[in-house]
Design an enzyme around this catalytic site. Structure first.
Site, PDB file in Angstrom:
ATOM      1  N   HIS A  63       0.005  -8.921   0.332  1.00 17.84           N
ATOM      2  CA  HIS A  63       0.357  -8.289  -0.943  1.00 17.84           C
ATOM      3  C   HIS A  63       0.526  -6.781  -0.763  1.00 17.84           C
ATOM      4  O   HIS A  63       1.486  -6.193  -1.269  1.00 17.84           O
ATOM      5  CB  HIS A  63      -0.722  -8.605  -1.986  1.00 17.84           C
ATOM      6  CG  HIS A  63      -0.414  -8.124  -3.355  1.00 17.84           C
ATOM      7  ND1 HIS A  63      -1.073  -7.060  -3.929  1.00 17.84           N
ATOM      8  CD2 HIS A  63       0.487  -8.560  -4.270  1.00 17.84           C
ATOM      9  CE1 HIS A  63      -0.594  -6.875  -5.144  1.00 17.84           C
ATOM     10  NE2 HIS A  63       0.350  -7.764  -5.378  1.00 17.84           N
ATOM     11  N   ASP A 105       3.447 -10.144  -6.622  1.00 19.18           N
ATOM     12  CA  ASP A 105       2.278 -10.591  -7.381  1.00 19.18           C
ATOM     13  C   ASP A 105       2.223 -12.112  -7.487  1.00 19.18           C
ATOM     14  O   ASP A 105       1.154 -12.717  -7.357  1.00 19.18           O
ATOM     15  CB  ASP A 105       2.276  -9.952  -8.772  1.00 19.18           C
ATOM     16  CG  ASP A 105       2.004  -8.464  -8.741  1.00 19.18           C
ATOM     17  OD1 ASP A 105       1.679  -7.923  -7.666  1.00 19.18           O
ATOM     18  OD2 ASP A 105       2.125  -7.822  -9.808  1.00 19.18           O
TER      19      ASP A 105
END
Length: 138
Positions: A63, A105
């Site tokens: 991420h 996300d």
């Protein structure tokens, strides 16, 4: 630094990317699940260094790398469109930058869900001294 991230999440308004990311995590893993990932391993939370401790921590590493590739807007503040459909996160009609953030996300929230069996409570609030190895490259 991780405390600053916690404060930022608490202070953010009803919209904003970090809030949206938190809602994605809670949507995939259950109410208040985001608190399990705010300071976990070497990469979940603000910043990151060293080698990810497990598959859950690697979700955060990936991420962070994904956010690092986003150009044209601030990944932590930009607001994007998304929804849940039959338990799946669906990114809406966003421009390039917002689409990229939403995808970062979405992939991370799904990664947490897919790797929830690797979650190790011993890695919560892990001391940065346990993350001093050479950092991996994205």
């Amino acid at each position: 630094m991780r405390i600053l991230w916690i404060v930022a999440v608490c202070l953010i308004g009803v919209e904003g990317n970090l809030f949206q990311f938190a809602k994605m995590i809670n949507g995939k893993l259950g109410a208040f699940s985001v608190w399990n990932y705010i300071s976990y391993g070497c990469y979940c939370g603000w910043g990151g260094q060293g080698t990810p401790k497990d598959a859950t921590d690697r979700c955060c590493f990936v991420h962070d790398c994904c956010y690092g590739r986003v150009r044209g807007c601030n990944p932590k503040l930009a607001i994007y469109a998304y929804s849940f459909k039959k338990g799946n996160i669906v990114c809406g009609k966003n421009n390039g930058c917002l689409r990229d953030i939403c995808e970062c996300d979405r992939v991370a929230a799904n990664c947490f869900h897919q790797n929830k069996n690797t979650y190790n409570k011993n890695y919560r609030f892990l001391s940065s001294s346990r993350c001093r190895q050479t950092s991996e490259q994205c």
